[in-house]
Design a protein around this motif. Sequence first.
Motif, PDB file in Angstrom:
ATOM      1  N   THR A   1       0.806  -1.227   0.000  1.00  0.00           N
ATOM      2  CA  THR A   1       0.000   0.000   0.000  1.00  0.00           C
ATOM      3  C   THR A   1       0.837   1.273   0.000  1.00  0.00           C
ATOM      4  N   GLU A   2       1.848   1.318   0.821  1.00  0.00           N
ATOM      5  CA  GLU A   2       2.651   2.543   0.934  1.00  0.00           C
ATOM      6  C   GLU A   2       3.314   2.900  -0.389  1.00  0.00           C
ATOM      7  N   ARG A   3       3.957   1.943  -1.013  1.00  0.00           N
ATOM      8  CA  ARG A   3       4.654   2.232  -2.266  1.00  0.00           C
ATOM      9  C   ARG A   3       3.695   2.365  -3.437  1.00  0.00           C
ATOM     10  N   ALA A   4       2.556   1.680  -3.390  1.00  0.00           N
ATOM     11  CA  ALA A   4       1.559   1.859  -4.446  1.00  0.00           C
ATOM     12  C   ALA A   4       0.974   3.266  -4.396  1.00  0.00           C
ATOM     13  N   THR A   5       0.763   3.786  -3.187  1.00  0.00           N
ATOM     14  CA  THR A   5       0.262   5.160  -3.040  1.00  0.00           C
ATOM     15  C   THR A   5       1.276   6.160  -3.577  1.00  0.00           C
ATOM     16  N   PHE A   6       2.552   5.921  -3.265  1.00  0.00           N
ATOM     17  CA  PHE A   6       3.615   6.786  -3.780  1.00  0.00           C
ATOM     18  C   PHE A   6       3.662   6.734  -5.307  1.00  0.00           C
ATOM     19  N   ALA A   7       3.609   5.536  -5.867  1.00  0.00           N
ATOM     20  CA  ALA A   7       3.701   5.381  -7.323  1.00  0.00           C
ATOM     21  C   ALA A   7       2.521   6.034  -8.030  1.00  0.00           C
ATOM     22  N   LYS A   8       1.336   5.907  -7.471  1.00  0.00           N
ATOM     23  CA  LYS A   8       0.146   6.523  -8.078  1.00  0.00           C
ATOM     24  C   LYS A   8       0.329   8.034  -8.173  1.00  0.00           C
ATOM     25  N   SER A   9       0.743   8.662  -7.068  1.00  0.00           N
ATOM     26  CA  SER A   9       0.963  10.109  -7.080  1.00  0.00           C
ATOM     27  C   SER A   9       2.095  10.478  -8.031  1.00  0.00           C
ATOM     28  N   PHE A  10       3.171   9.682  -8.029  1.00  0.00           N
ATOM     29  CA  PHE A  10       4.340   9.941  -8.872  1.00  0.00           C
ATOM     30  C   PHE A  10       3.939  10.025 -10.338  1.00  0.00           C
ATOM     31  N   PHE A  11       3.237   9.011 -10.836  1.00  0.00           N
ATOM     32  CA  PHE A  11       2.907   8.967 -12.261  1.00  0.00           C
ATOM     33  C   PHE A  11       1.781   9.942 -12.620  1.00  0.00           C
ATOM     34  N   GLU A  12       0.831  10.113 -11.747  1.00  0.00           N
ATOM     35  CA  GLU A  12      -0.300  10.971 -12.096  1.00  0.00           C
ATOM     36  C   GLU A  12       0.055  12.445 -12.055  1.00  0.00           C
ATOM     37  N   THR A  13       1.146  12.847 -11.406  1.00  0.00           N
ATOM     38  CA  THR A  13       1.596  14.240 -11.515  1.00  0.00           C
ATOM     39  C   THR A  13       1.962  14.555 -12.960  1.00  0.00           C
TER      40      THR A  13
ATOM     41  N   GLY B   1       0.278  13.082 -15.491  1.00  0.00           N
ATOM     42  CA  GLY B   1      -0.877  12.765 -16.322  1.00  0.00           C
ATOM     43  C   GLY B   1      -0.974  11.314 -16.746  1.00  0.00           C
ATOM     44  N   ILE B   2      -0.140  10.450 -16.173  1.00  0.00           N
ATOM     45  CA  ILE B   2      -0.191   9.021 -16.493  1.00  0.00           C
ATOM     46  C   ILE B   2      -1.070   8.338 -15.453  1.00  0.00           C
ATOM     47  N   GLU B   3      -2.216   7.856 -15.886  1.00  0.00           N
ATOM     48  CA  GLU B   3      -3.190   7.296 -14.962  1.00  0.00           C
ATOM     49  C   GLU B   3      -2.708   5.966 -14.386  1.00  0.00           C
ATOM     50  N   ALA B   4      -2.775   5.844 -13.069  1.00  0.00           N
ATOM     51  CA  ALA B   4      -2.359   4.609 -12.404  1.00  0.00           C
ATOM     52  C   ALA B   4      -3.534   3.650 -12.290  1.00  0.00           C
ATOM     53  N   VAL B   5      -3.345   2.425 -12.774  1.00  0.00           N
ATOM     54  CA  VAL B   5      -4.354   1.371 -12.656  1.00  0.00           C
ATOM     55  C   VAL B   5      -4.007   0.554 -11.422  1.00  0.00           C
ATOM     56  N   ASP B   6      -4.755   0.789 -10.332  1.00  0.00           N
ATOM     57  CA  ASP B   6      -4.449   0.117  -9.071  1.00  0.00           C
ATOM     58  C   ASP B   6      -4.991  -1.315  -9.090  1.00  0.00           C
ATOM     59  N   THR B   7      -4.393  -2.177  -8.304  1.00  0.00           N
ATOM     60  CA  THR B   7      -4.770  -3.590  -8.302  1.00  0.00           C
ATOM     61  C   THR B   7      -4.694  -4.149  -6.892  1.00  0.00           C
ATOM     62  N   GLY B   8      -5.225  -5.362  -6.726  1.00  0.00           N
ATOM     63  CA  GLY B   8      -5.009  -6.116  -5.504  1.00  0.00           C
ATOM     64  C   GLY B   8      -3.636  -6.751  -5.536  1.00  0.00           C
ATOM     65  N   GLY B   9      -3.275  -7.452  -4.505  1.00  0.00           N
ATOM     66  CA  GLY B   9      -1.946  -8.045  -4.457  1.00  0.00           C
ATOM     67  C   GLY B   9      -1.857  -9.338  -5.258  1.00  0.00           C
TER      68      GLY B   9
ATOM     69  N   HIS C   1       7.888  -0.858 -20.504  1.00  0.00           N
ATOM     70  CA  HIS C   1       8.845  -0.339 -19.526  1.00  0.00           C
ATOM     71  C   HIS C   1       8.377  -0.789 -18.150  1.00  0.00           C
ATOM     72  N   ILE C   2       9.291  -1.333 -17.372  1.00  0.00           N
ATOM     73  CA  ILE C   2       8.951  -1.826 -16.039  1.00  0.00           C
ATOM     74  C   ILE C   2       9.696  -0.991 -14.996  1.00  0.00           C
ATOM     75  N   TYR C   3       8.933  -0.395 -14.101  1.00  0.00           N
ATOM     76  CA  TYR C   3       9.491   0.375 -12.994  1.00  0.00           C
ATOM     77  C   TYR C   3       9.362  -0.445 -11.709  1.00  0.00           C
ATOM     78  N   LEU C   4      10.156  -0.093 -10.721  1.00  0.00           N
ATOM     79  CA  LEU C   4      10.012  -0.672  -9.396  1.00  0.00           C
ATOM     80  C   LEU C   4      10.008   0.478  -8.394  1.00  0.00           C
ATOM     81  N   ALA C   5       9.003   0.514  -7.522  1.00  0.00           N
ATOM     82  CA  ALA C   5       8.887   1.570  -6.521  1.00  0.00           C
ATOM     83  C   ALA C   5       9.828   1.262  -5.365  1.00  0.00           C
ATOM     84  N   GLY C   6      10.872   2.047  -5.238  1.00  0.00           N
ATOM     85  CA  GLY C   6      11.889   1.837  -4.213  1.00  0.00           C
ATOM     86  C   GLY C   6      13.271   2.036  -4.810  1.00  0.00           C
ATOM     87  N   ARG C   7      14.231   2.246  -3.948  1.00  0.00           N
ATOM     88  CA  ARG C   7      15.599   2.430  -4.425  1.00  0.00           C
ATOM     89  C   ARG C   7      16.213   1.104  -4.867  1.00  0.00           C
TER      90      ARG C   7
END
Length: 420
Positions: free
Chosen positions: A311-323, A325-333, A379-385
């Motif tokens: 949840t924490e990193r998915a929330t970060f990623a959603k805000s990151f991409f939508e700033t 204009g790239i819409e985040a498609v959220d999912t279950g685990g 393109h595949i991203y990973l949320a985190g360093r």
Amino acid sequence: MGRGFKGPFVLADGRPVHDAGGSEAQELAFALAVAVAYLRMLEAGGIELDIARNALSLGLSADADQFLTMAKFRALRLLWARIEQACGLTPQPAFIAADTAWRMLTQRDPYVNMLRATMATFSAGPWRRQRHHRVAAHAGAGIARSVRAARGAQYAAGAAGRIQSCQSVRSRRRFRRHRDSDAATLRGGMVAVSGYRETGGIFASLEQNLIQRKVAATRAVREANFARRKEVLTGATEFPNLQEADVAVLDAKPAALAPSGEAKIKFDALAPMRLAAPFEGLRDRSDQIQQETGARPKVFLANLGAPADFTERATFAKSFFETGGIEAVDTGGFTDPATLASAFKASGAALTCLCSSDKVYAEHAAAAAKALQAAGARHIYLAGRASTQEATLRAAGVNDFIFAGGDALATLREAYRVME
């Protein structure tokens, strides 16, 4: 003035420096250096200094940083008093005009501008010893509403003196920070004023483009901080709302400080800027794609494990991409790579971002990335360093890592290039 007219008649305006991305100290120094130049001109024209100073007003921008804005206005009064003393005058309250800062305003989610303008007005308001105070709230929500908000905020700020008398530990700590900011701003302003004097005055500094170079350097640092979202503008660089209704904003822009065709000196312009503009440009691009195709560009959030994991990193990623204009498609685990790949294909997204905890990444990220790559992810991203597993993850198909402090603007621009 000898005929009974009352000033001020000329404005020593620091706002063009603030609009162009300059620092508070640079803005103060510019306003004061212009004021000194005007005093000299008026005195050379046969006007006594005691009368000449009443012909002057000073202008500053007020932004949403409460304590720094308060410190800046206080520093202006103190610095101006020292200039008056140096002229052999007994200090009097300065006539100051304050405008809501242009560079902090946004076109996206413009109602947040009302909050920023209210904070700016409140922050400038306590210094009521000044003879005049004006804040124009160009909030992008209609002229009448903007004016009403500016007026109401100043009424509220009139009682701000009570804050200074508050004896709670928290208030004392906060006002010590205010005092420290004030001292730093004051010192910065004094140093900058001295620099202008050494180069032959404010007009010579403009002609030599000394001011422009220093402002440009400050602006570059500021823009880099916003690109990395170290500093944020709600609704633009953080917490975007892609479903917001269209709002008609005021078509207003401050004029650049530039020489006119008849000017005796020539210098590079100090052009105004808005910090949200680069992100808003990406949002405009998203709107155009939606109009042309019927859908925004999308990123599929490949959440791994349980909600507590992702949840924490998915929330970060959603805000990151939508700033951008790239819409985040959220999912279950997901734990099964095949199920994950199927859900990705059904989403219609071109991009995907793995979101979970480091522990889950160690167990499932490589297999998930391989499945997503096989399913056609561009393109595949990973949320985190990037961690000690970076080499393994990249070999599995992970292209980039997104994290707090990374260059979000560059990453989002590259995302559009990948989707072309």
